[in-house]
Design a protein around this motif. Sequence first.
Motif, PDB file in Angstrom:
ATOM      1  N   GLY A  79      24.489  31.891 -47.721  1.00 23.22           N
ATOM      2  CA  GLY A  79      24.127  32.945 -46.761  1.00 23.22           C
ATOM      3  C   GLY A  79      23.198  32.973 -45.618  1.00 23.22           C
ATOM      4  O   GLY A  79      23.475  33.516 -44.725  1.00 23.22           O
TER       5      GLY A  79
ATOM      6  N   ASN B 136      23.787  30.550 -53.335  1.00 18.14           N
ATOM      7  CA  ASN B 136      24.349  31.595 -52.840  1.00 18.14           C
ATOM      8  C   ASN B 136      23.394  31.854 -51.580  1.00 18.14           C
ATOM      9  O   ASN B 136      23.911  32.433 -50.434  1.00 18.14           O
ATOM     10  CB  ASN B 136      24.610  32.786 -53.506  1.00 18.14           C
TER      11      ASN B 136
ATOM     12  N   PRO C 293      19.697  40.212 -47.564  1.00 15.36           N
ATOM     13  CA  PRO C 293      20.856  40.190 -46.561  1.00 15.36           C
ATOM     14  C   PRO C 293      21.578  38.620 -46.974  1.00 15.36           C
ATOM     15  O   PRO C 293      22.925  38.913 -46.965  1.00 15.36           O
ATOM     16  CB  PRO C 293      20.513  40.285 -45.284  1.00 15.36           C
ATOM     17  N   ALA C 294      20.785  37.720 -46.829  1.00 17.47           N
ATOM     18  CA  ALA C 294      21.499  36.376 -47.092  1.00 17.47           C
ATOM     19  C   ALA C 294      21.987  36.043 -48.595  1.00 17.47           C
ATOM     20  O   ALA C 294      22.910  35.598 -48.400  1.00 17.47           O
ATOM     21  CB  ALA C 294      20.396  35.329 -46.795  1.00 17.47           C
TER      22      ALA C 294
ATOM     23  N   THR D 122      25.169  38.364 -48.449  1.00 19.12           N
ATOM     24  CA  THR D 122      26.408  37.556 -47.868  1.00 19.12           C
ATOM     25  C   THR D 122      27.002  36.336 -48.459  1.00 19.12           C
ATOM     26  O   THR D 122      27.878  36.212 -48.553  1.00 19.12           O
ATOM     27  CB  THR D 122      25.886  37.317 -46.269  1.00 19.12           C
TER      28      THR D 122
ATOM     29  N   VAL E 237      30.681  35.709 -50.090  1.00 19.02           N
ATOM     30  CA  VAL E 237      31.556  34.530 -49.554  1.00 19.02           C
ATOM     31  C   VAL E 237      31.699  33.359 -50.617  1.00 19.02           C
ATOM     32  O   VAL E 237      32.909  33.202 -50.686  1.00 19.02           O
ATOM     33  CB  VAL E 237      30.906  33.916 -48.280  1.00 19.02           C
TER      34      VAL E 237
ATOM     35  N   LEU F 232      25.166  30.926 -43.044  1.00 17.23           N
ATOM     36  CA  LEU F 232      26.105  31.922 -42.345  1.00 17.23           C
ATOM     37  C   LEU F 232      25.308  32.927 -41.544  1.00 17.23           C
ATOM     38  O   LEU F 232      25.967  33.185 -40.373  1.00 17.23           O
ATOM     39  CB  LEU F 232      26.994  32.688 -43.462  1.00 17.23           C
ATOM     40  N   LEU F 233      24.163  33.261 -41.683  1.00 17.58           N
ATOM     41  CA  LEU F 233      23.666  34.316 -40.935  1.00 17.58           C
ATOM     42  C   LEU F 233      22.864  33.539 -39.972  1.00 17.58           C
ATOM     43  O   LEU F 233      22.235  34.242 -39.086  1.00 17.58           O
ATOM     44  CB  LEU F 233      22.553  35.434 -41.827  1.00 17.58           C
TER      45      LEU F 233
END
Length: 175
Positions: A101, A97, A130-131, A134, A138, A104-105
Motif C-alpha cells: 500500500g 500489505n 491508508p497504506a 490500500t 489490492v 502504491l500510494l
Amino acid sequence: MPRRLLQRYMPRPETLRRQKSLRFMHHLLGDPSLWMLSRRSVGNAFMVGLFVALLPIPLQMLAAAFGAWLLRCNLPLSVSLVWLTNPLTMPVIFYFNYRVGAWLLDTPARHMPDRLSTSWIAEKMADILPALLTGSIVVAIVVGLLSNLTIRLIWRWQVARSWKRRARQRRQRQT
C-alpha cells in the motif's frame, strides 16, 4: 481426484446443524450449494476465503461465511481458509500489505520498531491505515483471483489426467 481429498476433511452438514451455537443459521446450513464440491464452488471458496483472510477486519469467519453464501460456494472451505491469517502469520502478512500500500500510494513506509507495541501502533495508526487498507485490498483481490484461477486449472488438469488414465486402462483391457 481433488473432490475425494476435500470430502475426507469436510464436516458434514448434519453435524453442523446439530451444534447449539449454529442453530440460528439452521436454514442456511441446509442449502446444498454451500456444500457442493465442484470446480466452480471450490475455486470461488478459495477466492472468498483468501480475500477475506487478507483484509484487516474483525469477524473474518463471519465475513467469509456471508461471502460464501452470496456466491453460493463451498462454505466450510471458505471459512477455514480465513485461518491463513492466524496470530502467528498476521503481523507478517499485514506488514507486507502495508508495504504494498505504501508503494502504491508512493508514501515512505514506516519501519518496524525494534520492539513492537500496541502504543506504537496506536500512535502511528493515522499514518499506517491508508497504506494498510490500500495494500490489503489490492493484495486480497490479486490473491483471490489468482487462487480461483489456479484451483480451476489444477482441477481441470486433474480431471484430464484421470480421463487419460481411464482411456489407457480401457485400451490395455481391450488388447
